[in-house]
Design a protein around this motif. Sequence first.
Motif, PDB file in Angstrom:
ATOM      1  N   ARG A 186     -12.184  -2.899   9.376  1.00 28.91           N
ATOM      2  CA  ARG A 186     -11.232  -3.464  10.342  1.00 28.91           C
ATOM      3  C   ARG A 186     -10.847  -2.456  11.421  1.00 28.91           C
ATOM      4  N   SER A 187     -10.568  -1.229  11.011  1.00 28.82           N
ATOM      5  CA  SER A 187     -10.107  -0.204  11.932  1.00 28.82           C
ATOM      6  C   SER A 187     -11.280   0.468  12.636  1.00 28.82           C
ATOM      7  N   SER A 195     -10.654  -2.162  17.380  1.00 31.68           N
ATOM      8  CA  SER A 195     -10.535  -2.579  15.993  1.00 31.68           C
ATOM      9  C   SER A 195     -10.681  -4.092  15.921  1.00 31.68           C
ATOM     10  N   ASN A 221      -9.388  -2.505   4.829  1.00 27.58           N
ATOM     11  CA  ASN A 221      -8.192  -2.982   5.535  1.00 27.58           C
ATOM     12  C   ASN A 221      -7.267  -1.849   5.961  1.00 27.58           C
ATOM     13  N   CYS A 222      -7.685  -0.601   5.787  1.00 31.85           N
ATOM     14  CA  CYS A 222      -6.822   0.547   6.084  1.00 31.85           C
ATOM     15  C   CYS A 222      -6.338   0.513   7.534  1.00 31.85           C
ATOM     16  N   TYR A 223      -5.067   0.818   7.720  1.00 29.64           N
ATOM     17  CA  TYR A 223      -4.376   0.905   9.006  1.00 29.64           C
ATOM     18  C   TYR A 223      -4.046  -0.465   9.609  1.00 29.64           C
ATOM     19  N   GLY A 224      -4.518  -1.561   8.982  1.00 24.06           N
ATOM     20  CA  GLY A 224      -4.352  -2.857   9.629  1.00 24.06           C
ATOM     21  C   GLY A 224      -3.257  -3.744   9.078  1.00 24.06           C
ATOM     22  N   LYS A 246      -0.433   4.484   3.917  1.00 24.78           N
ATOM     23  CA  LYS A 246      -0.554   3.948   5.272  1.00 24.78           C
ATOM     24  C   LYS A 246       0.460   2.810   5.390  1.00 24.78           C
ATOM     25  N   ASN A 247       0.075   1.707   5.993  1.00 21.04           N
ATOM     26  CA  ASN A 247       1.039   0.682   6.409  1.00 21.04           C
ATOM     27  C   ASN A 247       1.930   0.140   5.303  1.00 21.04           C
ATOM     28  N   SER A 333      -4.961  -4.565  16.268  1.00 20.22           N
ATOM     29  CA  SER A 333      -5.230  -4.974  14.897  1.00 20.22           C
ATOM     30  C   SER A 333      -5.061  -3.829  13.918  1.00 20.22           C
ATOM     31  N   ASP A 334      -4.735  -2.636  14.416  1.00 24.93           N
ATOM     32  CA  ASP A 334      -4.433  -1.513  13.541  1.00 24.93           C
ATOM     33  C   ASP A 334      -3.496  -0.554  14.267  1.00 24.93           C
ATOM     34  N   GLN A 408      -1.727   8.183  14.953  1.00 27.60           N
ATOM     35  CA  GLN A 408      -1.298   7.019  14.192  1.00 27.60           C
ATOM     36  C   GLN A 408       0.076   7.254  13.581  1.00 27.60           C
TER      37      GLN A 408
END
Length: 439
Positions: A186-187, A195, A221-224, A246-247, A333-334, A408
């Motif tokens: 994703r990222s 992204s 899905n990291c960062y998203g 992360k998120n 998206s991220d 980030q």
Amino acid sequence: MASERSGAHPSKPPLEPQEAHALARARVAAVRERLEPVARQRTAAVASRLRRVLDAFAAERVGPQHFASVSGYGHGDQGREVIDRVFARVLGAEAAAVRLQFVSGTHAIAAALFGVLRPGDRMVSATGRPYDTLEEVIGLRGEGQGSLRDFGVAYEERLLRHDGSVDEEGLDQLLDQPCQLVLIQRSCGYSWRPSLSVQSIGRLCERIHRRQPDCICFVDNCYGELVEDQEPPAVGADLVAGSLIKNLGGTIAPAGGYVAGRSDLVEQACCRLTAPGIGREGGTGFDLHRLLLQGLFLAPQMVAESLIGADLVAGVFADLGYRVQPAAGASRSDLIQAVQLGDAEALKVVCRAFQACSPVGSYLDPVPAAMPGYASDLVMAGGTFIDGSTSEFSADAPLREPFNLYVQGGTHRAHVELALIDALQALAAAGRLDLIHTG
């Protein structure tokens, strides 16, 4: 390059520190004011995402009794089971496994890949070369470490188009042969590309399943998470994985990662994390369940602050003549904001300034060095309360051309603003930016 266009004039005397600070602060303030409508939109979006989290807590009847965990094997840990169900609801998944035993997002992804793939299976990356830390997991670098390649899993990838979009027709060609799993990142990672939006991921999953109904659509899905109103499992992804620092950790989860998606696939991933026959049924939470739940509650607000900070970074550096990806105010998206500094020394200057503006370890000098899992030396500014927590404000860059900086996180936009002011001053003092004439 921006560093050439905006270099200081050698015939002019250097600015006094107070004058440089005033000019840098004025530039950052101008961008902040210009982007205020965007910041209001980012803040307004928090409510719907927080409602999703609150509804999940209410549906699973989360109470203080779930903060404690069972020791030892962790059998029958009600807190762990509630956390799994809450995260599954938030992610739109059938099931989830949220574990402190995952040491990183890469570990969670690796457990998922090793859990569902078998010798002789074929895996395809739809989004080009994966993030650096997955190269040794797959077997693209390193030997004899027990990579997927060592276990007989074949791997192919379809390069992205020049504009950074997925080559869907080329992916169709790869799907002419049986494929057990398609990896979708994703990222942007350490690549210069947009992204993928959740909508784009949904279209890809539909395309893949139409060609091969049994093929697993797996999303890094990291960062998203919580950047958009839906997550990949809600639009057809069979399995996703990511990190809690992360998120979704909301900046207070002390460690961990998650896998989510189809229940059978989540169980297979957990059988790799623990052991076949144990799967999801083992693993203590070390009495840290409260932090995981509270972090998830805080996550929508923390993600919004990170997005506002990313817009600010993009706007400031774009005004100075640097290329940025994505543009300030663009759909995101991220959390990652890329800036093409074009110069190794400029990377070091900015990272040092960000580190010096950190709450932890401000006295440290981020010297480029090798890091496990990465192909290039990295320079990293990460004065965070939790080591490696990129939901807090941080920046890092591989020491390779074209010397892109990746920023980030950020718990509040004011911190990002202060760090940017310091970075502009540092670039000016190093003779790499003319604060008077640039822009």
